[in-house]
Design a protein around this motif. Structure first.
Motif, short mmCIF file in Angstrom:
data_model
loop_
_atom_site.label_atom_id
_atom_site.label_comp_id
_atom_site.label_asym_id
_atom_site.label_seq_id
_atom_site.Cartn_x
_atom_site.Cartn_y
_atom_site.Cartn_z
N ASN A 120 0.85 -1.18 0.00
CA ASN A 120 0.00 0.00 0.00
C ASN A 120 0.89 1.23 0.00
O ASN A 120 1.76 1.38 0.87
CB ASN A 120 -0.90 0.00 1.25
CG ASN A 120 -1.82 1.22 1.30
OD1 ASN A 120 -1.39 2.34 1.55
ND2 ASN A 120 -3.10 0.99 1.06
N VAL A 121 0.71 2.10 -0.99
CA VAL A 121 1.47 3.34 -1.06
C VAL A 121 0.50 4.50 -0.83
O VAL A 121 -0.36 4.77 -1.65
CB VAL A 121 2.18 3.51 -2.42
CG1 VAL A 121 3.06 4.76 -2.40
CG2 VAL A 121 3.01 2.27 -2.76
N GLU A 122 0.65 5.15 0.33
CA GLU A 122 -0.20 6.30 0.63
C GLU A 122 0.59 7.57 0.39
O GLU A 122 1.67 7.75 0.94
CB GLU A 122 -0.67 6.24 2.09
CG GLU A 122 -1.61 7.39 2.45
CD GLU A 122 -1.40 7.91 3.84
OE1 GLU A 122 -1.46 9.15 4.01
OE2 GLU A 122 -1.17 7.10 4.75
N TYR A 123 0.06 8.45 -0.44
CA TYR A 123 0.78 9.68 -0.76
C TYR A 123 -0.18 10.82 -1.07
O TYR A 123 -1.34 10.61 -1.33
CB TYR A 123 1.76 9.46 -1.91
CG TYR A 123 1.16 8.95 -3.21
CD1 TYR A 123 1.03 9.80 -4.30
CD2 TYR A 123 0.76 7.63 -3.34
CE1 TYR A 123 0.52 9.33 -5.51
CE2 TYR A 123 0.24 7.15 -4.54
CZ TYR A 123 0.12 8.02 -5.62
OH TYR A 123 -0.41 7.55 -6.80
N GLY A 143 5.44 9.72 -4.90
CA GLY A 143 4.62 8.57 -4.56
C GLY A 143 4.07 7.86 -5.78
O GLY A 143 4.06 6.62 -5.85
N ASP A 144 3.63 8.64 -6.76
CA ASP A 144 3.04 8.05 -7.95
C ASP A 144 4.08 7.30 -8.78
O ASP A 144 3.83 6.18 -9.25
CB ASP A 144 2.38 9.15 -8.79
CG ASP A 144 1.36 8.60 -9.77
OD1 ASP A 144 0.40 7.95 -9.32
OD2 ASP A 144 1.52 8.81 -10.98
N ALA A 147 5.05 4.11 -6.97
CA ALA A 147 4.00 3.08 -7.12
C ALA A 147 4.06 2.44 -8.50
O ALA A 147 3.92 1.22 -8.63
CB ALA A 147 2.63 3.70 -6.87
N ASN A 148 4.29 3.25 -9.53
CA ASN A 148 4.42 2.71 -10.90
C ASN A 148 5.59 1.75 -11.02
O ASN A 148 5.48 0.69 -11.64
CB ASN A 148 4.61 3.86 -11.90
CG ASN A 148 3.38 4.73 -12.04
OD1 ASN A 148 2.27 4.33 -11.68
ND2 ASN A 148 3.56 5.93 -12.57
N LYS A 159 -2.62 2.31 -4.67
CA LYS A 159 -2.32 3.72 -4.46
C LYS A 159 -3.45 4.33 -3.61
O LYS A 159 -4.61 4.27 -4.00
CB LYS A 159 -2.23 4.47 -5.79
CG LYS A 159 -1.20 3.93 -6.76
CD LYS A 159 -1.24 4.71 -8.07
CE LYS A 159 -0.23 4.22 -9.08
NZ LYS A 159 -0.26 5.02 -10.34
N TYR A 161 -5.07 7.45 -0.87
CA TYR A 161 -5.11 8.85 -0.39
C TYR A 161 -5.89 8.86 0.91
O TYR A 161 -7.02 8.38 0.98
CB TYR A 161 -5.81 9.72 -1.44
CG TYR A 161 -5.78 11.22 -1.20
CD1 TYR A 161 -5.12 12.05 -2.08
CD2 TYR A 161 -6.46 11.80 -0.13
CE1 TYR A 161 -5.11 13.43 -1.89
CE2 TYR A 161 -6.45 13.17 0.07
CZ TYR A 161 -5.77 13.97 -0.82
OH TYR A 161 -5.76 15.35 -0.62
N HIS A 252 -5.42 7.89 -7.76
CA HIS A 252 -5.39 6.94 -6.66
C HIS A 252 -6.45 5.86 -6.84
O HIS A 252 -7.49 6.09 -7.45
CB HIS A 252 -5.62 7.67 -5.33
CG HIS A 252 -4.50 8.57 -4.92
ND1 HIS A 252 -4.35 9.85 -5.40
CD2 HIS A 252 -3.45 8.36 -4.06
CE1 HIS A 252 -3.28 10.40 -4.86
NE2 HIS A 252 -2.71 9.51 -4.06
#
Length: 577
Positions: A120-123, A143-144, A147-148, A159, A161, A252
């Motif tokens: 989980n990537v929270e940004y 963050g984006d 995640a990519n 992704k 938020y 997201h």
């Protein structure tokens, strides 16, 4: 072909009798030496084994060397320094890399270091109190892009938020919107008190409320009215944020509401678990260090034993009025992510949250009983200037530049690329004047121009030397003709793409992709410039069809790698400039 993967496999298969320890093999690295005199690829396996056995690392390296002399594509092996093993790879092996790039070989293009790990990537998670200002863009891009890259490397990525729709900033938002609503009803310009949100974006919402509801909202009891205004305000602000993020190329998968954690009892649930574990207690914190606070009073509070996990001191999880603190909501949020089955939680926070890292790490470790990994990164500030004039940003002052403003000025691609030209934990300078210059000092222009130049070389060959272009498209080229030192070095750089990709994912450093693209562009432009003075270096040579076809293969490989790198960092490659 992934030369690093192939060499690593051949090395391990031949040397298991020396080292059968899987852990050591997993720790061993294959890297490109900074000095070309140390070969093409170097490994530290002998030193790792020596550290465990106590033997001399050079003697271990020599034993390794004796078992790997028969690797067919290795031209030379040397033991260097304290025990590095350096490999020089034959030219034809590097040429095979060009074939792999053009043929779309999975070993080259797909690096599965994640192996399906749920991440989980929270940004971003900017407060929903207005459109995104450009100061948020760095965390959004970092963050984006990360995640990519993780997704490309075989991780199962979500992704996310976190919508901070609870707390004092939302109360101020409601108060600010109420003033704008009354302003629209009365038709008189309102005076916005200091500390409120004066931006015209709220005036737009206020007019919409006046049109849709007339005076009806004012006829409600205060609590009902404020709840209604909160729902509308947060919804409208979130739409503005999503619109700005969309323009930046950020989308997201999940939006999680902080208020929902308060409403559904998840905070109490998480606190109960931590209390049962002995990590929450009633206690008294010492006074603030280094300063005298006349308002400070000794009082018993509900505290988290975050000092057990390396924090400077334990932290309160309730405010003086008995409501839950921001940290308490994070307990519930972390537990929610853990319950959703994520194996690794990545947080991209602003620079002002650096002191928060140890606390959230402690919560995740405790709630998951050490089963879930956490990686918390902070994005340092960006200094925005135009020439010598700094640009200041504050939602509450109403004097700020939105992401949308900047995109309209310089474009999405420039923002995304420049934001990745330094490590995320280092302050970045963003000069609106310089980023629009068309020169080699502007990195995004420099790399875009390399992609455009590659397209132009291919188009001119198709038009002016069709027979050479046909040899290229039919894959009948002779890559052994790519034998100049400059060409070989560029091919070696292209061959390192899988290594760059995997290391970017493992270290959580997407800027490595940007650096790599700049390096490719620099070497490509250098060869092209040599061709202006020396015909031997030209890419399209009308009286040498075979060499032209081979160089077209190199050019297309350059273009494909640049385009792939651009895709991961969210930049659209240009075909002409």
């Amino acid at each position: 072909m992934n030369i690093f993967k192939e060499l690593g496999s051949d090395l391990k298969n031949r040397c298991l009798q020396i080292c059968a320890d899987t852990e050591i093999w997993n720790q061993a690295t294959l890297e490109t030496p900074k000095d070309p005199l140390n070969g093409d690829i170097s490994t530290n396996i002998a030193m790792l084994l020596a550290a465990k056995t106590g033997e001399n690392p050079r003697e271990i390296a020599i034993k390794f060397k004796e078992l790997i002399t028969d690797i067919p594509y290795v031209a030379h092996i040397e033991v260097a320094g304290p025990g590095f093993i350096n490999f020089t790879i034959k030219a034809e092996k590097w040429h095979d890399c060009i074939k792999s790039i053009l043929n779309g070989d999975k070993d080259f293009w797909e690096v599965n270091v994640g192996k399906g790990t749920k991440v989980n990537v929270e940004y971003v998670s900017a407060n929903p109190t207005g459109p995104m200002h450009i100061g948020h863009a760095r965390g959004a891009v970092y963050g984006d892009a990360l995640a990519n890259i993780l997704k490309k490397c075989g991780y199962a990525v979500t992704k996310e938020y976190y919508v901070n729709d609870a707390g004092s900033q939302i109360d101020v938002l409601i108060d600010s919107l109420l003033i704008r609503y009354k302003e629209a009803l009365n038709g008189e310009k309102a005076i916005i008190p200091e500390g409120f949100y004066p931006g015209e974006y709220l005036a737009v919402v206020g007019k919409k409320l006046a049109t849709d509801y007339g005076h009806k909202l004012l006829d409600m009891d205060e609590n009902s009215m404020r709840q209604k205004l909160k729902k509308i305000a947060v919804s409208e602000m979130l739409e503005l944020i999503k619109l700005d993020l969309g323009k930046l190329g950020v989308k997201h998968d999940v939006f999680t509401s902080e208020q929902s954690l308060h409403d559904n009892g998840k905070i109490e649930e998480a606190v109960a678990i931590l209390t049962k574990m002995g990590l929450i207690y009633h206690g008294i914190l010492p006074p603030p260090k280094g300063k005298i606070d006349e308002n400070w009073q000794e009082k018993e509070q509900l505290l988290l034993r975050s000092s057990n996990y390396g924090d400077d001191q334990d932290r309160p999880i309730q405010k003086s009025d008995g409501s839950w603190s921001y940290l308490a909501a994070d307990f519930a949020y972390a537990k929610d992510k853990i319950d959703r089955g994520f194996e690794c939680l990545i947080y991209i926070l602003g620079a002002d949250h650096s002191g928060y890292v140890k606390r959230i790490k402690a919560v995740i470790e405790a709630l998951s009983q050490g089963k879930v990994k956490s990686d918390i990164r902070t994005s340092q500030l960006v200094n925005f200037v135009k020439g010598t004039e700094p640009i200041k940003m504050s939602k509450r002052s109403g004097n700020f530049m939105t992401v949308s403003d900047v995109i309209n000025d310089v474009g999405k691609d420039i923002i995304r690329f420049i934001m990745l030209t330094r490590r995320n934990d280092v302050t970045l300078d963003f000069d609106f004047t310089k980023v629009k210059e068309q020169s080699k000092d502007n990195p995004v222009f420099y790399v875009q121009y390399a992609h455009v130049r590659a397209k132009s070389i291919l188009a001119k060959a198709k038009e002016n030397i069709p027979s050479a272009y046909e040899v290229f498209t039919n894959r009948e080229f002779n890559l052994s003709l790519l034998n100049s030192e400059e060409e070989i070095q560029l091919i070696k750089l292209l061959a390192s793409w899988p290594k760059i990709l995997s290391s970017s994912a493992i270290t959580r450093e997407p800027q490595r992709i940007a650096y790599y693209l700049i390096d490719i562009a620099s070497r490509f432009h250098s060869i092209w410039n040599l061709g202006k003075e020396n015909n031997d270096y030209r890419f399209n040579i009308e009286d040498n069809l075979e060499l032209t076809a081979a160089r077209l293969a190199l050019v297309e490989s350059i273009r494909k790698v640049i385009a792939s790198g651009f895709e991961l960092i969210g930049v659209t490659p240009m075909d002409k400039m």
